[in-house]
Design a protein around this motif. Structure first.
Motif, PDB file in Angstrom:
ATOM      1  N   VAL A  20       0.832  -1.205   0.000  1.00 44.13           N
ATOM      2  CA  VAL A  20       0.000   0.000   0.000  1.00 44.13           C
ATOM      3  C   VAL A  20       0.866   1.255   0.000  1.00 44.13           C
ATOM      4  CG1 VAL A  20      -1.709   1.305   1.312  1.00 44.13           C
ATOM      5  CG2 VAL A  20      -1.929  -1.176   1.095  1.00 44.13           C
ATOM      6  N   VAL A  21       1.914   1.251   0.821  1.00 41.41           N
ATOM      7  CA  VAL A  21       2.808   2.409   0.883  1.00 41.41           C
ATOM      8  C   VAL A  21       3.495   2.645  -0.459  1.00 41.41           C
ATOM      9  CG1 VAL A  21       4.922   3.297   1.943  1.00 41.41           C
ATOM     10  CG2 VAL A  21       3.163   2.241   3.359  1.00 41.41           C
ATOM     11  N   LEU A  22       3.922   1.572  -1.095  1.00 39.78           N
ATOM     12  CA  LEU A  22       4.552   1.718  -2.415  1.00 39.78           C
ATOM     13  C   LEU A  22       3.560   2.268  -3.431  1.00 39.78           C
ATOM     14  CD1 LEU A  22       6.655  -1.577  -2.571  1.00 39.78           C
ATOM     15  CD2 LEU A  22       7.473   0.747  -2.115  1.00 39.78           C
ATOM     16  N   ALA A  23       2.291   1.814  -3.338  1.00 39.21           N
ATOM     17  CA  ALA A  23       1.270   2.315  -4.257  1.00 39.21           C
ATOM     18  C   ALA A  23       0.999   3.794  -4.019  1.00 39.21           C
ATOM     19  CB  ALA A  23      -0.006   1.497  -4.094  1.00 39.21           C
ATOM     20  N   VAL A  24       0.969   4.193  -2.727  1.00 42.71           N
ATOM     21  CA  VAL A  24       0.748   5.605  -2.403  1.00 42.71           C
ATOM     22  C   VAL A  24       1.902   6.465  -2.893  1.00 42.71           C
ATOM     23  CG1 VAL A  24       0.544   7.246  -0.489  1.00 42.71           C
ATOM     24  CG2 VAL A  24      -0.760   5.124  -0.448  1.00 42.71           C
ATOM     25  N   LEU A  25       3.103   5.931  -2.784  1.00 43.52           N
ATOM     26  CA  LEU A  25       4.281   6.686  -3.222  1.00 43.52           C
ATOM     27  C   LEU A  25       4.310   6.881  -4.727  1.00 43.52           C
ATOM     28  CD1 LEU A  25       7.012   8.001  -2.506  1.00 43.52           C
ATOM     29  CD2 LEU A  25       8.057   5.725  -2.710  1.00 43.52           C
ATOM     30  N   ALA A  26       3.932   5.840  -5.464  1.00 42.72           N
ATOM     31  CA  ALA A  26       4.025   5.928  -6.926  1.00 42.72           C
ATOM     32  C   ALA A  26       2.720   6.331  -7.582  1.00 42.72           C
ATOM     33  CB  ALA A  26       4.475   4.575  -7.482  1.00 42.72           C
ATOM     34  N   GLY A  27       1.584   6.257  -6.883  1.00 40.04           N
ATOM     35  CA  GLY A  27       0.279   6.513  -7.502  1.00 40.04           C
ATOM     36  C   GLY A  27       0.074   7.926  -7.994  1.00 40.04           C
ATOM     37  N   PRO A  28       0.201   8.975  -7.171  1.00 39.06           N
ATOM     38  CA  PRO A  28      -0.079  10.340  -7.622  1.00 39.06           C
ATOM     39  C   PRO A  28       0.747  10.780  -8.829  1.00 39.06           C
ATOM     40  CG  PRO A  28      -0.023  10.249  -5.232  1.00 39.06           C
ATOM     41  CD  PRO A  28       0.447   8.929  -5.711  1.00 39.06           C
ATOM     42  N   PRO A  29       2.068  10.568  -8.832  1.00 39.67           N
ATOM     43  CA  PRO A  29       2.801  11.004 -10.027  1.00 39.67           C
ATOM     44  C   PRO A  29       2.416  10.219 -11.277  1.00 39.67           C
ATOM     45  CG  PRO A  29       4.255   9.809  -8.543  1.00 39.67           C
ATOM     46  CD  PRO A  29       2.993  10.073  -7.801  1.00 39.67           C
ATOM     47  N   LEU A  30       2.090   8.917 -11.118  1.00 39.45           N
ATOM     48  CA  LEU A  30       1.679   8.143 -12.293  1.00 39.45           C
ATOM     49  C   LEU A  30       0.355   8.649 -12.834  1.00 39.45           C
ATOM     50  CD1 LEU A  30       2.606   4.479 -11.273  1.00 39.45           C
ATOM     51  CD2 LEU A  30       3.712   5.925 -12.990  1.00 39.45           C
ATOM     52  N   LEU A  31      -0.583   8.979 -11.952  1.00 45.93           N
ATOM     53  CA  LEU A  31      -1.859   9.526 -12.401  1.00 45.93           C
ATOM     54  C   LEU A  31      -1.675  10.858 -13.114  1.00 45.93           C
ATOM     55  CD1 LEU A  31      -4.175   8.728  -9.342  1.00 45.93           C
ATOM     56  CD2 LEU A  31      -4.157   7.614 -11.582  1.00 45.93           C
ATOM     57  N   ALA A  32      -0.759  11.696 -12.588  1.00 46.76           N
ATOM     58  CA  ALA A  32      -0.507  12.976 -13.237  1.00 46.76           C
ATOM     59  C   ALA A  32       0.092  12.793 -14.620  1.00 46.76           C
ATOM     60  CB  ALA A  32       0.421  13.823 -12.360  1.00 46.76           C
ATOM     61  N   ILE A  33       0.983  11.803 -14.745  1.00 44.86           N
ATOM     62  CA  ILE A  33       1.610  11.566 -16.049  1.00 44.86           C
ATOM     63  C   ILE A  33       0.605  10.997 -17.040  1.00 44.86           C
ATOM     64  CG2 ILE A  33       3.353  10.194 -17.249  1.00 44.86           C
ATOM     65  CD1 ILE A  33       5.082  10.383 -14.741  1.00 44.86           C
ATOM     66  N   ILE A  34      -0.231  10.042 -16.571  1.00 45.09           N
ATOM     67  CA  ILE A  34      -1.208   9.419 -17.465  1.00 45.09           C
ATOM     68  C   ILE A  34      -2.253  10.435 -17.935  1.00 45.09           C
ATOM     69  CG2 ILE A  34      -3.046   7.694 -17.579  1.00 45.09           C
ATOM     70  CD1 ILE A  34      -1.383   5.970 -15.677  1.00 45.09           C
ATOM     71  N   SER A  35      -2.652  11.321 -16.998  1.00 48.65           N
ATOM     72  CA  SER A  35      -3.677  12.307 -17.372  1.00 48.65           C
ATOM     73  C   SER A  35      -3.134  13.411 -18.263  1.00 48.65           C
ATOM     74  CB  SER A  35      -4.282  12.919 -16.104  1.00 48.65           C
ATOM     75  OG  SER A  35      -3.269  13.618 -15.371  1.00 48.65           O
ATOM     76  N   LEU A  46       4.322  13.940  -6.695  1.00 50.29           N
ATOM     77  CA  LEU A  46       5.489  13.337  -6.039  1.00 50.29           C
ATOM     78  C   LEU A  46       5.567  13.753  -4.574  1.00 50.29           C
ATOM     79  CD1 LEU A  46       8.238  13.683  -8.815  1.00 50.29           C
ATOM     80  CD2 LEU A  46       7.252  11.558  -7.924  1.00 50.29           C
ATOM     81  N   ILE A  47       5.319  15.036  -4.311  1.00 48.68           N
ATOM     82  CA  ILE A  47       5.399  15.525  -2.935  1.00 48.68           C
ATOM     83  C   ILE A  47       4.315  14.891  -2.072  1.00 48.68           C
ATOM     84  CG2 ILE A  47       5.181  17.564  -1.470  1.00 48.68           C
ATOM     85  CD1 ILE A  47       6.413  19.200  -3.744  1.00 48.68           C
ATOM     86  N   VAL A  48       3.077  14.861  -2.612  1.00 49.20           N
ATOM     87  CA  VAL A  48       1.969  14.266  -1.864  1.00 49.20           C
ATOM     88  C   VAL A  48       2.228  12.785  -1.584  1.00 49.20           C
ATOM     89  CG1 VAL A  48      -0.477  13.674  -1.943  1.00 49.20           C
ATOM     90  CG2 VAL A  48       0.287  15.936  -2.700  1.00 49.20           C
ATOM     91  N   GLY A  49       2.699  12.052  -2.591  1.00 50.94           N
ATOM     92  CA  GLY A  49       2.979  10.625  -2.406  1.00 50.94           C
ATOM     93  C   GLY A  49       4.085  10.390  -1.388  1.00 50.94           C
ATOM     94  N   ALA A  50       5.123  11.251  -1.440  1.00 53.15           N
ATOM     95  CA  ALA A  50       6.235  11.088  -0.500  1.00 53.15           C
ATOM     96  C   ALA A  50       5.780  11.355   0.928  1.00 53.15           C
ATOM     97  CB  ALA A  50       7.373  12.028  -0.887  1.00 53.15           C
ATOM     98  N   VAL A  51       4.965  12.405   1.119  1.00 52.46           N
ATOM     99  CA  VAL A  51       4.500  12.739   2.463  1.00 52.46           C
ATOM    100  C   VAL A  51       3.605  11.634   3.024  1.00 52.46           C
ATOM    101  CG1 VAL A  51       3.094  14.349   3.802  1.00 52.46           C
ATOM    102  CG2 VAL A  51       4.720  15.220   2.122  1.00 52.46           C
ATOM    103  N   LEU A  52       2.666  11.151   2.208  1.00 54.15           N
ATOM    104  CA  LEU A  52       1.772  10.091   2.668  1.00 54.15           C
ATOM    105  C   LEU A  52       2.523   8.803   2.986  1.00 54.15           C
ATOM    106  CD1 LEU A  52      -1.314  10.583   0.314  1.00 54.15           C
ATOM    107  CD2 LEU A  52      -1.142  11.129   2.745  1.00 54.15           C
ATOM    108  N   SER A  53       3.463   8.431   2.115  1.00 61.03           N
ATOM    109  CA  SER A  53       4.227   7.197   2.348  1.00 61.03           C
ATOM    110  C   SER A  53       5.101   7.311   3.585  1.00 61.03           C
ATOM    111  CB  SER A  53       5.076   6.870   1.125  1.00 61.03           C
ATOM    112  OG  SER A  53       6.012   7.914   0.878  1.00 61.03           O
TER     113      SER A  53
END
Length: 291
Positions: A20-35, A46-53
């Motif tokens: 879950v932590v790995l998904a949180v770390l990589a999820g937001p930047p991947l969504l931004a890139i895909i969108s 990246l910042i949001v994912g790093a803080v949450l993880s």
């Protein structure tokens, strides 16, 4: 004072939460890139994912064999986890590890007075373990220091119950001659004292026992005198038996007729020969006993 009691704590599987932590770390930047968002959105992701993880990673803890973790939430006890492996709890929960393995302590030598008031030096070895983690953490300030102090106090109590050695003819429990009884009393005394901290004593035994230096010389001389008296007593009893057998043999076989005076002289001579510290020097009597 209210007594704490250990309860089973709840935690999440640490390996699942690691994914879950790995998904949180990589999820937001991947969504931004895909969108197809602007570069600023990727940086924010990246910042949001790093803080949450980072926040979620605070909740991880590892439990090894024979180890427990006490969990609290804002000062409230929420249970103890003993299952081995990687675990996760909410980041705002506090975690304190407690070893439930067997601990071995060799106490310092302490000087006490035995039952008869003689100063002696005594030390012991104790094997103990934590049985109730809640009591160990919450009911005493520092359970390890508490154990050390109670071991010394229990040793003083048990040592003062019995004399060092038996100086009389009575059959009584002594520190030197009744090791099994004294060790069992020490175990019971320590278990009673450490119950408040959730500590159990598995083994306890004396490792050092001696008179204090100020009376050691006098007690050594007493022991030597007792040994000499016991040896002399055994020699005299054996000599009396040998003399009795000799006189009976002489009388039974008719080798010589002894009146009371000759019998007394023979007994005296035999006792001197048999009980003397040095070898007897033979003297040939060419006359009679009355000369």
């Amino acid at each position: 004072m209210a007594t704490s009691r250990e309860t089973r704590g709840s935690s999440y599987n640490g390996y699942v939460m690691l994914l879950v932590v790995l998904a949180v770390l990589a999820g937001p930047p991947l969504l931004a890139i895909i969108s197809g968002g602007p570069g600023g959105a990727v940086i924010v992701g990246l910042i949001v994912g790093a803080v949450l993880s980072l926040l979620l990673s605070i909740g991880f803890f590892m439990i090894q064999p024979n180890q427990a973790v006490v969990i609290t939430l804002f000062g409230e006890y929420r249970g103890t986890t003993r299952k081995e492996g990687l675990h996760w709890v909410w980041p705002w929960m506090m975690k304190e590890k407690v070893s439930v393995r067997a601990h071995n302590i060799h106490s310092e030598r302490v000087k006490i007075n035995d039952l008869r008031g003689n100063p002696i030096e005594i030390a012991c070895n104790v094997v103990w373990r934590v049985s109730d983690t809640a009591q160990a953490v919450f009911d005493v300030d520092d359970y390890k220091e508490f154990v050390n102090i109670q071991i010394e106090a229990g040793l003083r109590t048990v040592g003062a119950r019995h004399p060092y050695d038996d100086m009389s003819d009575e059959d009584e429990t002594t520190l030197r001659g009744s090791a099994d009884v004294v060790n069992q009393e020490l175990i019971e005394e320590l278990n009673e004292r450490l119950m408040v901290a959730g500590i159990v004593v598995d083994e306890a035994g004396l490792t050092h026992l001696a008179y204090a230096s100020e009376i050691a010389g006098a007690m050594l001389r007493r022991q030597q005198a007792d040994a000499v008296i016991a040896a002399r007593q055994k020699v005299v009893i054996g000599a009396v038996g040998m003399v009795e057998d000799a006189l009976e043999k002489l009388s039974h076989d008719g080798i010589v007729e002894l009146d009371d005076e000759r019998r007394a002289a023979m007994v005296s001579n035999l006792m001197v020969v048999l009980c003397g510290d040095r070898e007897a020097q033979p003297v040939v009597n060419a006359g009679t006993l009355y000369q």
